[in-house]
Design a protein around this motif. Structure first.
Motif, PDB file in Angstrom:
ATOM      1  N   LYS A 173       0.884  -1.164   0.000  1.00  0.00           N
ATOM      2  CA  LYS A 173       0.000   0.000   0.000  1.00  0.00           C
ATOM      3  C   LYS A 173       0.912   1.201   0.000  1.00  0.00           C
ATOM      4  N   THR A 174       0.751   2.073  -0.938  1.00  0.00           N
ATOM      5  CA  THR A 174       1.621   3.235  -0.977  1.00  0.00           C
ATOM      6  C   THR A 174       0.801   4.515  -0.962  1.00  0.00           C
ATOM      7  N   THR A 175       1.454   5.551  -0.409  1.00  0.00           N
ATOM      8  CA  THR A 175       0.789   6.849  -0.392  1.00  0.00           C
ATOM      9  C   THR A 175       0.898   7.510  -1.767  1.00  0.00           C
ATOM     10  N   ASN A 176       1.864   7.074  -2.548  1.00  0.00           N
ATOM     11  CA  ASN A 176       2.002   7.623  -3.909  1.00  0.00           C
ATOM     12  C   ASN A 176       1.973   6.494  -4.944  1.00  0.00           C
ATOM     13  N   PRO A 177       0.968   6.490  -5.778  1.00  0.00           N
ATOM     14  CA  PRO A 177       0.875   5.413  -6.770  1.00  0.00           C
ATOM     15  C   PRO A 177       1.930   5.509  -7.868  1.00  0.00           C
ATOM     16  N   VAL A 178       2.397   6.727  -8.133  1.00  0.00           N
ATOM     17  CA  VAL A 178       3.413   6.910  -9.169  1.00  0.00           C
ATOM     18  C   VAL A 178       4.612   7.592  -8.513  1.00  0.00           C
ATOM     19  N   ALA A 179       5.801   7.087  -8.816  1.00  0.00           N
ATOM     20  CA  ALA A 179       7.002   7.604  -8.161  1.00  0.00           C
ATOM     21  C   ALA A 179       8.012   8.115  -9.178  1.00  0.00           C
ATOM     22  N   VAL A 180       8.941   8.917  -8.681  1.00  0.00           N
ATOM     23  CA  VAL A 180      10.049   9.378  -9.507  1.00  0.00           C
ATOM     24  C   VAL A 180      10.822   8.156 -10.002  1.00  0.00           C
ATOM     25  N   GLY A 181      11.092   8.130 -11.285  1.00  0.00           N
ATOM     26  CA  GLY A 181      11.787   6.991 -11.883  1.00  0.00           C
ATOM     27  C   GLY A 181      10.851   6.071 -12.644  1.00  0.00           C
ATOM     28  N   ASP A 182       9.560   6.185 -12.389  1.00  0.00           N
ATOM     29  CA  ASP A 182       8.597   5.333 -13.094  1.00  0.00           C
ATOM     30  C   ASP A 182       8.552   5.677 -14.578  1.00  0.00           C
ATOM     31  N   ARG A 183       8.496   4.631 -15.390  1.00  0.00           N
ATOM     32  CA  ARG A 183       8.269   4.830 -16.827  1.00  0.00           C
ATOM     33  C   ARG A 183       6.768   4.767 -17.054  1.00  0.00           C
ATOM     34  N   VAL A 184       6.232   5.820 -17.638  1.00  0.00           N
ATOM     35  CA  VAL A 184       4.774   5.909 -17.791  1.00  0.00           C
ATOM     36  C   VAL A 184       4.360   6.146 -19.243  1.00  0.00           C
ATOM     37  N   HIS A 185       3.111   5.776 -19.511  1.00  0.00           N
ATOM     38  CA  HIS A 185       2.481   6.093 -20.791  1.00  0.00           C
ATOM     39  C   HIS A 185       1.479   7.203 -20.496  1.00  0.00           C
ATOM     40  N   PHE A 186       1.359   8.183 -21.378  1.00  0.00           N
ATOM     41  CA  PHE A 186       0.376   9.236 -21.127  1.00  0.00           C
ATOM     42  C   PHE A 186      -0.251   9.747 -22.420  1.00  0.00           C
ATOM     43  N   ASP A 187      -1.459  10.280 -22.247  1.00  0.00           N
ATOM     44  CA  ASP A 187      -2.148  10.952 -23.359  1.00  0.00           C
ATOM     45  C   ASP A 187      -1.914  12.437 -23.188  1.00  0.00           C
ATOM     46  N   PHE A 188      -1.823  13.152 -24.290  1.00  0.00           N
ATOM     47  CA  PHE A 188      -1.630  14.598 -24.169  1.00  0.00           C
ATOM     48  C   PHE A 188      -2.656  15.353 -24.992  1.00  0.00           C
ATOM     49  N   ASP A 189      -3.150  16.433 -24.385  1.00  0.00           N
ATOM     50  CA  ASP A 189      -4.142  17.264 -25.037  1.00  0.00           C
ATOM     51  C   ASP A 189      -3.860  18.695 -24.577  1.00  0.00           C
ATOM     52  N   GLU A 190      -3.871  19.651 -25.498  1.00  0.00           N
ATOM     53  CA  GLU A 190      -3.519  21.044 -25.199  1.00  0.00           C
ATOM     54  C   GLU A 190      -4.283  21.606 -24.000  1.00  0.00           C
ATOM     55  N   LYS A 191      -5.562  21.255 -23.916  1.00  0.00           N
ATOM     56  CA  LYS A 191      -6.422  21.834 -22.870  1.00  0.00           C
ATOM     57  C   LYS A 191      -6.157  21.233 -21.502  1.00  0.00           C
ATOM     58  N   THR A 192      -6.114  19.922 -21.434  1.00  0.00           N
ATOM     59  CA  THR A 192      -6.036  19.257 -20.124  1.00  0.00           C
ATOM     60  C   THR A 192      -4.601  18.932 -19.702  1.00  0.00           C
ATOM     61  N   GLY A 193      -3.663  19.023 -20.618  1.00  0.00           N
ATOM     62  CA  GLY A 193      -2.298  18.627 -20.296  1.00  0.00           C
ATOM     63  C   GLY A 193      -2.143  17.130 -20.432  1.00  0.00           C
ATOM     64  N   GLY A 194      -1.193  16.560 -19.713  1.00  0.00           N
ATOM     65  CA  GLY A 194      -0.951  15.119 -19.820  1.00  0.00           C
ATOM     66  C   GLY A 194      -1.764  14.320 -18.813  1.00  0.00           C
ATOM     67  N   VAL A 195      -2.164  13.132 -19.230  1.00  0.00           N
ATOM     68  CA  VAL A 195      -2.868  12.215 -18.324  1.00  0.00           C
ATOM     69  C   VAL A 195      -2.170  10.856 -18.381  1.00  0.00           C
ATOM     70  N   ILE A 196      -1.629  10.447 -17.236  1.00  0.00           N
ATOM     71  CA  ILE A 196      -0.924   9.162 -17.168  1.00  0.00           C
ATOM     72  C   ILE A 196      -1.947   8.028 -17.198  1.00  0.00           C
TER      73      ILE A 196
END
Ligand code: GDP
Ligand code: ZN
Length: 311
Positions: A37-60
């Protein structure tokens, strides 16, 4: 799009794309990681996939499986853990003989942590320009011999006088290194010296803000201009170890590990048992008295049962 998380503020994640661009991302929905159980689901060093849209920014949308990660147990000893960083290739311990003096006890605790995570560790002794006095110089060489002898690559350097920095560049190049060491040993100065583009703040860093409140600091990953990343963990004083048992400590000392099968008893703790190969090696001077003392200190650490190691 794909990238690596270089900084996290809790709700926003700074992602560096494979092309070297930086995108601020949010998380999509709920992320769950198996086992802890972690307090942060995503950490520094994680390789992620994300969608990008000008309005909303990036979404992992997805996180690649982690090769490893280092956690910090929450201070309140709840079962929640905080992942400090993931996908680490090596731990770089920055220490100094004087101003401030790093004790072998501190170094050994970090080494034990690295061993437990199976992360190779390197030790840098910075500020060797301050080691001209005979005593300090003797101490420097004693520790270099000790740790090199144990198989941990150890180097004398001076960030200020740029001594030994070519070796540091070689070590850091194309790797993800977690940098650790007491405040004031010269971690920022060292990074600036190997990569002047970083322009990190140096000098006595206060861990308190103006109102005297403890400020929360986050790990940050710095891309190196010659290739590779360095993860700095300002203000993080302890790394937690999950499921770390007393019986495991001796396995985290390579020189003990090499001998433990020669002890008379299979469950030898190397403290008082007859026929102990480690105690015999200690008597013969084949095992360093300092290392043995630090082994006992870690073994007797009350916090160990609470599954954490404090440095
Ligand atoms: P950090 O807290 O580990 O990031 O340490 P800093 O990089 O802020 O350095 C702490 C202090 O040590 C600063 O005043 C630096 O100028 C000084 N310092 C760093 N490296 C050296 C060195 O090799 N020799 C000497 N004499 N001072 C250094
Ligand atoms: Zn033994």
């Amino acid at each position: 799009m794909k990238g690596v998380v270089v900084k996290s503020t809790g709700s926003w994640y700074h992602v560096r794309t494979d092309e070297g661009k930086f995108v601020e991302c949010k998380l999509k929905g709920q992320f769950r990681i198996h086992g802890i159980k972690t307090t942060n689901p995503v950490a520094v060093g994680d390789r992620v996939h994300f969608d990008f849209d000008e309005k909303t920014g990036g979404v992992i949308t997805q996180i690649d499986e982690r090769k490893n990660y280092i956690i910090r147990k929450s201070i309140n000893l709840s079962k929640q853990a905080h992942i400090i960083a993931s996908n680490i290739d090596q731990l770089v311990i920055v220490s100094s003989i004087v101003k401030p003096r790093t004790t072998p006890g501190f170094i050994d605790r970090l080494l034990v942590t690295a061993e437990a995570y199976h992360i190779p560790a390197i030790i840098l002794f910075n500020k060797i320009d301050l080691c001209e006095a005979e005593k300090a110089n003797d101490r420097l060489h004693e520790l270099l011999d000790l740790y090199n002898g144990l198989g941990y690559q150890s180097f004398p350097i001076s960030a200020l006088y740029q001594t030994g920095l070519e070796q540091v560049v070689d070590l850091l190049k194309d790797k993800t290194s977690l940098l650790s060491g007491h405040s004031g040993v010269g971690k920022s100065a060292l990074l600036n010296a190997v990569d002047p583009n970083l322009r990190l703040k140096t000098g006595a860093v206060s861990e308190y803000n103006e109102k005297g409140k403890h400020t929360t600091t986050f790990a940050e990953m710095h891309p190196l201009s010659f290739g590779g990343f360095v993860i700095d963990t300002p203000g993080i004083k302890e790394f937690g170890l999950v499921h770390f048992e007393k019986q495991e400590v001796h396995e985290r000392f390579p020189e003990f590990r090499a001998l433990m099968h020669q002890c008379r008893f299979g469950n030898c703790t190397h403290v008082h048992e007859p026929g102990c190969a480690v105690l015999k090696a200690l008597e013969n001077g084949e095992i360093s008295a300092t290392r043995y003392r630090n082994y006992l200190s870690i073994l007797n650490d009350e916090n160990l049962d609470a599954e954490r190691i404090t440095n």
